[in-house]
Design a protein around this motif. Structure first.
Motif, short mmCIF file in Angstrom:
data_model
loop_
_atom_site.label_atom_id
_atom_site.label_comp_id
_atom_site.label_asym_id
_atom_site.label_seq_id
_atom_site.Cartn_x
_atom_site.Cartn_y
_atom_site.Cartn_z
N LEU A 51 33.05 42.75 40.00
CA LEU A 51 34.50 42.90 39.92
C LEU A 51 35.19 41.54 40.09
O LEU A 51 36.17 41.24 39.41
CB LEU A 51 35.00 43.88 40.98
N LYS A 52 34.65 40.71 40.99
CA LYS A 52 35.28 39.40 41.23
C LYS A 52 35.18 38.53 39.98
O LYS A 52 36.14 37.87 39.59
CB LYS A 52 34.61 38.71 42.42
N ALA A 53 34.02 38.58 39.32
CA ALA A 53 33.87 37.79 38.09
C ALA A 53 34.87 38.27 37.04
O ALA A 53 35.51 37.48 36.35
CB ALA A 53 32.44 37.92 37.57
N MET A 54 35.02 39.60 36.97
CA MET A 54 35.93 40.19 35.98
C MET A 54 37.39 39.83 36.28
O MET A 54 38.15 39.46 35.38
CB MET A 54 35.74 41.71 36.05
N THR A 55 37.80 39.93 37.54
CA THR A 55 39.21 39.66 37.87
C THR A 55 39.51 38.17 37.77
O THR A 55 40.60 37.78 37.34
CB THR A 55 39.58 40.20 39.27
N ASP A 56 38.55 37.34 38.14
CA ASP A 56 38.76 35.89 37.99
C ASP A 56 38.99 35.54 36.52
O ASP A 56 39.89 34.78 36.18
CB ASP A 56 37.55 35.10 38.51
N LYS A 57 38.15 36.12 35.67
CA LYS A 57 38.26 35.84 34.24
C LYS A 57 39.62 36.30 33.70
O LYS A 57 40.24 35.62 32.88
CB LYS A 57 37.12 36.55 33.51
N ALA A 58 40.09 37.44 34.21
CA ALA A 58 41.36 37.98 33.73
C ALA A 58 42.56 37.33 34.42
O ALA A 58 43.71 37.61 34.08
CB ALA A 58 41.38 39.49 33.94
N GLY A 59 42.30 36.53 35.45
CA GLY A 59 43.40 35.89 36.17
C GLY A 59 44.20 36.87 37.02
O GLY A 59 45.41 36.71 37.20
N VAL A 60 43.53 37.89 37.55
CA VAL A 60 44.23 38.83 38.43
C VAL A 60 43.59 38.80 39.82
O VAL A 60 42.47 38.32 39.99
CB VAL A 60 44.26 40.27 37.86
N VAL A 61 44.32 39.32 40.79
CA VAL A 61 43.88 39.24 42.18
C VAL A 61 43.00 40.45 42.51
O VAL A 61 43.33 41.58 42.17
CB VAL A 61 45.11 39.21 43.11
#
Ligand code: PLP
Length: 427
Positions: A163-173
């Motif tokens: 999830l962290k990799a996914m949210t980092d990529k999307a620029g969300v917290v």
């Protein structure tokens, strides 16, 4: 065959009273007395001053928490609910922004976005760990998404690294609601410390508690400053704190008292013991009850540590031969302290069904085309309606005899499945 079911007038398997667990001992009492004798029950000031960040015991508690969880910042608050609200505020969520949340969690997780006019968007869960499913999150992410709240449900970590990799990529917290999972871990990383902000609860019913209380942890200096501002009337101090971006810096009073912090310090010292007790208990349940056909005990994903805030199992009604309703009714009659299902899927709550939250005109749902009708999340629906049941591990004072009696109750009821089935057929 076997003893008569308590449901049909036989003796109960659980012969002793199931008493509440009391974790408050001499050390907690002494720590609170020290605070009372100091005369300072809260050290906070709502203006810029050395006390803006709280009194001496609150500060010591935060240092201890940060060190235990190996993070640079721990921000105490007066509940995990407050902590979630502060986290969503610090993440910059505003009216119409979407926040992806699971629907199978305590309601505060899904209310937090609404406080800032954000739109909760519900992702489905995994059928084995009951945590938010990253594939479902991936399908819902879009350019209105501002944050994702993953809940480490029942004490098991969600797929945090993914999830962290996914949210980092999307620029969300990524916010972790870690109210139920102190010391849980994924790949050696403590739950609550993988996301941008992790929120812990110190509510009376959790693994460790201070009556009411919570802690937000973060590695980000900027998020830590925002959390501290929101906790304590931030609008007054944004200049002194050098907060150029004043988004959501309308502060609240989420401050913890010195007494709660004093209890928190002692409970934190003993957190390994408190958690280990629940792990031992859950492992005993899993070992013995897991041997019974038709019951799936909690699974632990590889490289994960489960801390069993509750022991949540599933019923496969085809393999078991009876429904959850009939099986649980018989177990309850035996004196087993269990619950059928957990919460109702949160999108069933009137706030979503009637799209009525802030004010009278449907705000913030007026800002979205999202709907909450029907069975949004099929896995959650199935858990809710027919599969999941749970035993609370933190609430009760278990001893070996009680654990044995509970396991006996399962064996007895399991052995009487045919009888239960004919009772069910007879209506
Ligand atoms: C208990 C709980 C909360 C709320 O915690 P409080 O400290 O009681 O406000 C939030 N989320 C989850 C998943 C919880 O279990």
């Amino acid at each position: 065959m076997g003893a008569e079911l308590a449901l049909l007038g036989g003796d109960k398997s659980v012969r002793q009273p199931v008493k509440p667990y009391a974790s408050i001992g001499q050390k907690e009492k002494a720590a609170v007395l020290d605070v009372l004798e100091s005369g300072c029950l809260s050290g906070f000031y709502g203006n810029w001053s050395p006390l803006f960040l709280g009194g001496p015991v609150v500060r010591r508690f935060e240092e201890a928490w940060a060190s235990r969880f190996a993070v640079p910042h721990a921000v105490s608050v007066n509940s995990a609910t407050s902590g979630l609200f502060a986290a969503v505020g610090a993440a910059g969520v505003g009216p119409g922004d979407e926040v992806i949340v699971p629907p199978y969690t305590m309601s505060a997780t899904a209310m937090a976005p609404l406080v800032y006019g954000g739109i909760p968007v519900f992702a489905d869960i995994e059928a084995d760990t009951f945590c938010i499913d990253p594939d479902s999150v991936a399908q819902l992410l879009n350019d209105r998404t501002r944050a994702v709240i993953a809940v480490n449900l029942f004490g098991h970590p969600a797929r945090l690294a993914e999830l962290k990799a996914m949210t980092d990529k999307a620029g969300v917290v990524l916010i972790e609601d870690n109210a139920q999972a102190p010391l849980a871990a994924e790949q050696g990383q403590l739950a609550g410390t993988v996301g941008d902000i992790g929120v812990f609860s110190l509510n009376y019913h959790k693994h460790i508690h201070s009556g009411e209380g919570g802690v937000c942890v973060t590695r980000s200096d900027d998020l830590a400053r925002r959390l501290r501002a929101i906790r304590n009337h931030g609008e007054n101090v944004v200049d002194e704190m050098d907060l150029a971006d004043i988004t959501n810096m309308i502060g609240f009073n989420y401050r913890m008292t010195e007494m709660s912090a004093a209890v928190g310090i002692v409970q934190l010292e003993d957190v390994y013991d408190h958690v280990a007790k629940r792990q031992d208990l859950a492992e005993a349940f899993s070992r013995e009850i897991g041997a019974l056909e038709g019951i799936t005990v909690p699974s632990v994903r590889s490289e994960c540590r489960h801390v069993y805030y509750v022991w949540a199992a599933k019923i496969d009604k085809r393999r078991l031969g009876v429904t959850r309703g009939a099986f649980c009714k018989a177990l309850k009659a035996e004196g087993v302290p269990l619950s059928e299902g957990y919460v109702r899927p949160l999108y069933h709550l009137p706030v979503f069904q009637r799209r009525h939250a802030l004010g009278r005109d449907g705000f913030p749902f007026t800002l979205t085309k999202r709907r909450y009708d029907g069975e949004l999340c099929p896995v959650v629906e199935k858990m809710h309606r027919e599969e999941l049941f749970l035993i609370e591990t933190c609430s009760y004072d278990y001893n070996d005899a009680l654990v044995g009696e509970i396991i006996d109750a399962f064996r007895k009821v399991h052995a009487a499945r045919d009888k239960l089935r004919s009772l069910e057929a007879a209506g």
